[in-house]
Design an enzyme around this catalytic site. Structure first.
Site, mmCIF file in Angstrom:
data_model
loop_
_atom_site.group_PDB
_atom_site.id
_atom_site.type_symbol
_atom_site.label_atom_id
_atom_site.label_comp_id
_atom_site.label_asym_id
_atom_site.label_seq_id
_atom_site.Cartn_x
_atom_site.Cartn_y
_atom_site.Cartn_z
ATOM 1 C CE LYS A 195 -3.556 2.197 2.592
ATOM 2 N NZ LYS A 195 -4.604 2.166 3.628
ATOM 3 C CE LYS A 248 -6.145 1.981 -0.746
ATOM 4 N NZ LYS A 248 -6.083 2.075 1.015
HETATM 5 C C1 PBG Z 1 -7.749 3.210 5.722
HETATM 6 C C2 PBG Z 1 -7.882 2.856 4.212
HETATM 7 C C3 PBG Z 1 -7.795 3.821 3.197
HETATM 8 C C4 PBG Z 1 -8.217 3.247 2.094
HETATM 9 C C5 PBG Z 1 -8.534 2.116 2.208
HETATM 10 N N1 PBG Z 1 -8.375 1.700 3.560
HETATM 11 C C6 PBG Z 1 -7.375 5.282 3.213
HETATM 12 C C7 PBG Z 1 -5.915 5.823 3.729
HETATM 13 O O1 PBG Z 1 -5.080 4.770 3.786
HETATM 14 O O2 PBG Z 1 -5.667 6.820 3.693
HETATM 15 C C8 PBG Z 1 -8.119 3.983 0.476
HETATM 16 C C9 PBG Z 1 -9.230 3.714 -0.241
HETATM 17 C C10 PBG Z 1 -9.623 4.627 -1.318
HETATM 18 O O3 PBG Z 1 -9.038 5.544 -1.590
HETATM 19 O O4 PBG Z 1 -10.489 4.111 -2.191
HETATM 20 N N2 PBG Z 1 -6.227 2.963 5.930
HETATM 21 ZN ZN ZN Z 2 -5.851 3.485 7.946
#
Ligand code: PBG
Ligand code: ZN
Length: 325
Positions: A195, A248
């Site tokens: 991520k 992601k």
């Molecule tokens: C929580 C989370 C996020 C997303 C999924 N789980 C946001 C982040 O990490 O700031 C992003 C999903 C999206 O942008 O569609 N940590």
């Molecule tokens: Zn988070």
């Protein structure tokens, strides 16, 4: 062999022929729909930053889940917005919280629909970071305990798959161990293994009210320049017991998706995130792109790059299109 003996156009001559020789296809089984659960009753409110997506109270989330299940979509992923936030994120493991209540109610209504839950602290902490703070940094090992507690509360509510998205080191192992300890060895873990710290999460943070109140997530999410590190993250999570791993965002990291899939050959998901969705919707609203074709081409690119399934805000609509064909 080459031209004039070899003529690739020979296999592009008709729809039937192209359909027969196509290497990758998108099906309804590839799709996972994210849903945002809010407190209350009878609430179905469009999210400003994500047109076409809704804040849903539990009763409305059940209705939506029924519709999703009837379309043949295999899974949803739930995010929750709590009534109450504090520094530690205590609402995250509330047995009566939005995610837990919705999970329970949806599994009751549609037992065959897979319920995934996002396991993170940022929706529940008042500072908006993905764990507890020590000074201004997120304390890794203290956060692990809270994530494990949260994952257990989701499993107890009936979640089939828990999906940690916090990027703490060691969280997959901590969650696996905690689940097994309480007898939930059958609940699987989809790790947001790779991520990136991405500007593409902007619209989501508005939707989940999880924007960090100070600083950024660069101290725990991955640097966009790194790819060897992505492979290492994936390897560590698999070693810790992840059943499935995820990359992601999607389109900006297709190269990473391919490498992760090729290197490990494990079930690999991709998340087409909120910013990717918002860009398509905005350009479509301007009339600058053919919305339907862009969406289908983008989702197909994930399959070609190696994804086994796709988390996308377009899932429900695409399932409707696939049904019509
Ligand atoms: C929580 C989370 C996020 C997303 C999924 N789980 C946001 C982040 O990490 O700031 C992003 C999903 C999206 O942008 O569609 N940590
Ligand atoms: Zn988070």
């Amino acid at each position: 062999m080459s031209f004039p003996i070899d003529r690739p156009r020979r296999l592009r001559r008709s729809v039937t022929l192209r359909n027969m020789v196509r290497e990758n296809i998108l099906t309804v089984n590839d799709l996972v729909q994210p849903l945002f659960v809010v407190p209350g009753k009878g609430i179905r409110k469009e999210i400003g930053s994500l047109p076409g997506q809704y804040h849903l109270s539990v009763d409305e989330a059940v209705k939506e889940a029924r519709r999703i299940h009837n379309l043949g979509i295999p899974a949803i992923i739930l995010f929750g917005i709590p009534t109450f936030k504090d520094p530690k994120g205590n609402s995250a493991w509330d047995p009566d919280g939005g995610v837990q209540s919705a999970t329970h109610a949806i599994k009751q209504a549609c037992p065959d629909l897979l319920v995934m839950t996002d396991v993170c602290m940022c929706e529940y902490t008042d500072h908006g970071h993905c764990g507890v703070l020590k000074g201004e940094t997120v304390a890794n090992d203290l956060t692990l305990k809270l994530l494990a507690k949260t994952a257990i509360s989701h499993a107890v509510a009936g979640a089939d798959i828990v999906a940690p998205s916090d990027m703490m080191d060691g969280r997959v192992g901590a969650i696996r161990e905690a689940l097994d300890e309480v007898g939930y060895h059958f609940v699987s873990i989809l790790s947001y293994a790779v991520k990136y710290s991405s500007a593409y999460y902007g619209p989501f943070r508005e939707a989940a009210e999880s924007t960090p109140q100070f600083g950024d997530r660069n101290g725990y999410q991955m640097d966009p320049g790194n790819v060897q590190e992505a492979l290492r993250e994936a390897e560590m999570d698999l070693d810790e017991g992840a059943d499935m791993i995820m990359v992601k965002p999607g389109v900006p990291y297709l190269d990473v998706l391919t490498k992760v899939k090729e290197k490990f050959g494990r079930v690999t998901a991709v998340y087409q995130v909120s910013g990717e969705y918002a860009m398509i919707e905005a350009a479509a609203e301007k009339g600058w792109i053919d919305r339907k074709r862009i969406i289908l081409e983008t989702l197909l690119s994930f399959k070609r790059a190696g994804a086994d399934f796709i988390l996308t805000y377009h899932a429900t609509e695409v399932a409707e299109w696939l049904k019509q064909n």
